[in-house]
Design a protein around this motif. Structure first.
Motif, mmCIF file in Angstrom:
data_model
loop_
_atom_site.group_PDB
_atom_site.id
_atom_site.type_symbol
_atom_site.label_atom_id
_atom_site.label_comp_id
_atom_site.label_asym_id
_atom_site.label_seq_id
_atom_site.Cartn_x
_atom_site.Cartn_y
_atom_site.Cartn_z
ATOM 1 N N CYS A 225 0.846 -1.172 0.010
ATOM 2 C CA CYS A 225 0.213 0.137 -0.115
ATOM 3 C C CYS A 225 1.003 1.522 0.060
ATOM 4 C CB CYS A 225 -1.007 -0.054 1.251
ATOM 5 S SG CYS A 225 -2.267 -1.001 0.850
ATOM 6 N N VAL A 226 0.617 2.104 -0.814
ATOM 7 C CA VAL A 226 1.521 3.506 -1.014
ATOM 8 C C VAL A 226 0.985 4.446 0.098
ATOM 9 C CG1 VAL A 226 1.989 5.347 -2.548
ATOM 10 C CG2 VAL A 226 1.604 2.963 -3.615
ATOM 11 N N PHE A 227 -0.281 4.572 0.311
ATOM 12 C CA PHE A 227 -0.823 5.410 1.218
ATOM 13 C C PHE A 227 -1.326 4.891 2.496
ATOM 14 C CE2 PHE A 227 -1.144 7.214 -3.232
ATOM 15 C CZ PHE A 227 -0.619 8.357 -3.115
ATOM 16 N N LYS A 228 -1.528 5.690 3.414
ATOM 17 C CA LYS A 228 -1.984 5.311 4.595
ATOM 18 C C LYS A 228 -3.538 5.390 4.533
ATOM 19 C CE LYS A 228 1.755 6.627 7.789
ATOM 20 N NZ LYS A 228 2.026 7.491 9.037
ATOM 21 N N ASN A 229 -4.493 4.735 5.282
ATOM 22 C CA ASN A 229 -5.807 4.977 5.364
ATOM 23 C C ASN A 229 -6.220 5.879 6.135
ATOM 24 O OD1 ASN A 229 -6.602 2.795 3.646
ATOM 25 N ND2 ASN A 229 -6.616 1.242 5.495
ATOM 26 N N PRO A 230 -6.662 7.155 5.486
ATOM 27 C CA PRO A 230 -7.231 8.302 6.066
ATOM 28 C C PRO A 230 -8.346 7.969 7.220
ATOM 29 C CG PRO A 230 -7.565 8.647 3.774
ATOM 30 C CD PRO A 230 -7.098 7.268 4.038
ATOM 31 N N PHE A 261 -2.070 0.349 -4.613
ATOM 32 C CA PHE A 261 -0.810 -0.337 -5.047
ATOM 33 C C PHE A 261 -0.502 0.471 -6.366
ATOM 34 C CE2 PHE A 261 0.025 -4.338 -2.763
ATOM 35 C CZ PHE A 261 -0.947 -4.276 -1.793
ATOM 36 N N ILE A 262 0.814 0.718 -6.534
ATOM 37 C CA ILE A 262 1.670 1.161 -7.598
ATOM 38 C C ILE A 262 2.365 0.065 -7.996
ATOM 39 C CG2 ILE A 262 3.058 2.981 -8.675
ATOM 40 C CD1 ILE A 262 1.532 5.231 -7.087
ATOM 41 N N VAL A 263 2.042 -0.339 -9.311
ATOM 42 C CA VAL A 263 2.948 -1.400 -9.994
ATOM 43 C C VAL A 263 3.966 -0.848 -11.051
ATOM 44 C CG1 VAL A 263 1.378 -3.106 -9.323
ATOM 45 C CG2 VAL A 263 1.340 -2.025 -11.444
ATOM 46 N N ALA A 264 5.307 -1.134 -10.803
ATOM 47 C CA ALA A 264 6.092 -0.729 -11.777
ATOM 48 C C ALA A 264 6.606 -1.741 -13.030
ATOM 49 C CB ALA A 264 7.350 -0.361 -11.065
ATOM 50 N N LYS A 265 6.516 -1.324 -14.208
ATOM 51 C CA LYS A 265 6.773 -2.347 -15.235
ATOM 52 C C LYS A 265 8.362 -2.199 -15.413
ATOM 53 C CE LYS A 265 4.796 -1.524 -18.850
ATOM 54 N NZ LYS A 265 3.348 -0.602 -19.396
#
Ligand code: EPU
Length: 315
Positions: A225-230, A261-265
């Motif tokens: 997870c990139v960000f925390k849950n607000p 999620f950010i996925v990187a190719k």
């Protein structure tokens, strides 16, 4: 004597960090240090503070984005056997309780599996969360099934001045995906687990794993997870509702499976991921008035003191 030659036996120079992170991105470390024991670790931290060398602590790189230029400092990794040992100590008064003393470099999933195998509950909620015990404690990792703070009783750290300190649960300052461990590095921790029926425990562990496998893109290059849950919100839900699933910058995309999620190719850069993070934050703020806070750690380049940067011997 120069810093790098003093620690020559545990230092490598210009080591690529990308392959050591789950994103697979980022430049090299000026130095990578793998101390073989506590005394050496304490001495390394003391010297880094004295000579103003930035210190970065690397676990399994599961929650980390390293910038494309790498870092100008020492990246410390506790993967020597001295930092990976585990002792299982039965409680003298209560046979249903075990106190586990484990090294900060221990692999979290191995430890969780072993606890489940022995029939001790408390770590099954960490199923599928990658990382070293030290890294997991430092960010109070967890999910909907629990967080590591629930079982931590004490944490032994080396602080920036190279001193060994043992902190109680309260002194660690556990909060949602955060602690007060700051500049320290976790060398060892004591966890308290409770005896439970091993079959039920194993079933729960497998269910948690299964839930993660289905709801998260675990096979892709990402940092979770990139960000925390607000508060009272889901970051993934907000990003999804903003229509950002699949949104792409260069080789980086918002996962179509789980929007947090950010996925990187292959071929993407940290800059792509950083631009996409900025874009997601802007869109979510515009749409919902919520400022998303990063959960992942980002390593930017800080400069070591000039005199330490030279590699050639003095003329
Ligand atoms: N949701 C969407 N769209 C998405 C993703 C999620 O609408 O693309 C909604 C879901 O339908 C659900 C809600 O958002 O109603 C929450 O989603 P989920 O159950 O997947 O949990 P989460 O809050 O997104 C948290 C942790 C995860 C952890 C999971 C499960 C945080 C920021 N995230 O995710 O942790 O794996 O619970 O235990 O605390 C991590 O820390 O790296 C991480 C992935």
């Amino acid at each position: 004597m120069r810093f790098s030659s003093d620690f020559a036996n545990i230092l490598t120079e210009n080591e690529p960090l990308g392959p050591r992170t789950w994103f697979g991105l980022g430049g090299p470390a000026r130095w990578m240090a793998r101390p073989t024991g506590l005394t050496q670790l304490m001495e390394l931290f003391r010297r880094c503070q004295q000579e103003e060398v930035p210190v970065y602590k690397l676990g399994q790189g599961a929650n980390l984005l390293v910038n494309d230029d790498g870092v100008d400092g020492v990246v410390v990794q506790l993967n020597a056997p001295a930092f990976r040992g585990v002792d299982w100590n039965a409680d003298a008064r209560d046979p249903d309780i075990v106190r586990v003393s484990a090294g900060g470099g221990m692999d979290m999933n191995r430890l969780a599996r072993e606890a489940v195998r022995r029939g001790f509950a408390g770590l099954e909620c960490m199923g599928g969360i990658p990382g070293t015990l030290g890294g997991i404690i430092r960010m109070n990792a967890g999910g909907r099934f629990g967080q590591i703070a629930d079982v931590v009783r004490a944490v032994t750290v080396v602080n920036a001045a190279g001193q060994l300190r043992t902190l109680t649960h309260e002194q660690v300052g556990f909060r949602y995906r955060h602690t007060d461990l700051g500049e320290t590095i976790v060398c060892r921790a004591t966890l308290e687990l409770k005896r439970e029926d091993p079959t039920r425990l194993r079933e729960r562990f497998l269910e948690i794993w299964d839930y993660k496998r289905k709801s998260q893109p675990l096979a892709d290059y990402s940092a979770g997870c990139v960000f925390k849950n607000p508060p009272n919100e889901s970051a993934g839900g907000l990003i999804d509702r903003a229509g950002l699933k699949g949104c792409t910058v260069g080789g980086a995309s918002v996962s179509t499976n789980h929007a947090n999620f950010i996925v990187a190719k292959e071929g993407s850069t940290s800059r792509d991921v950083l631009s996409l993070i900025g874009l997601v934050r802007r869109k979510v703020a515009e749409r919902f008035g919520v400022e998303l806070e990063l959960e992942i750690e980002i390593w930017n380049r800080r400069r070591a003191k000039k005199t330490l940067i030279r590699t050639e011997p003095r003329p």
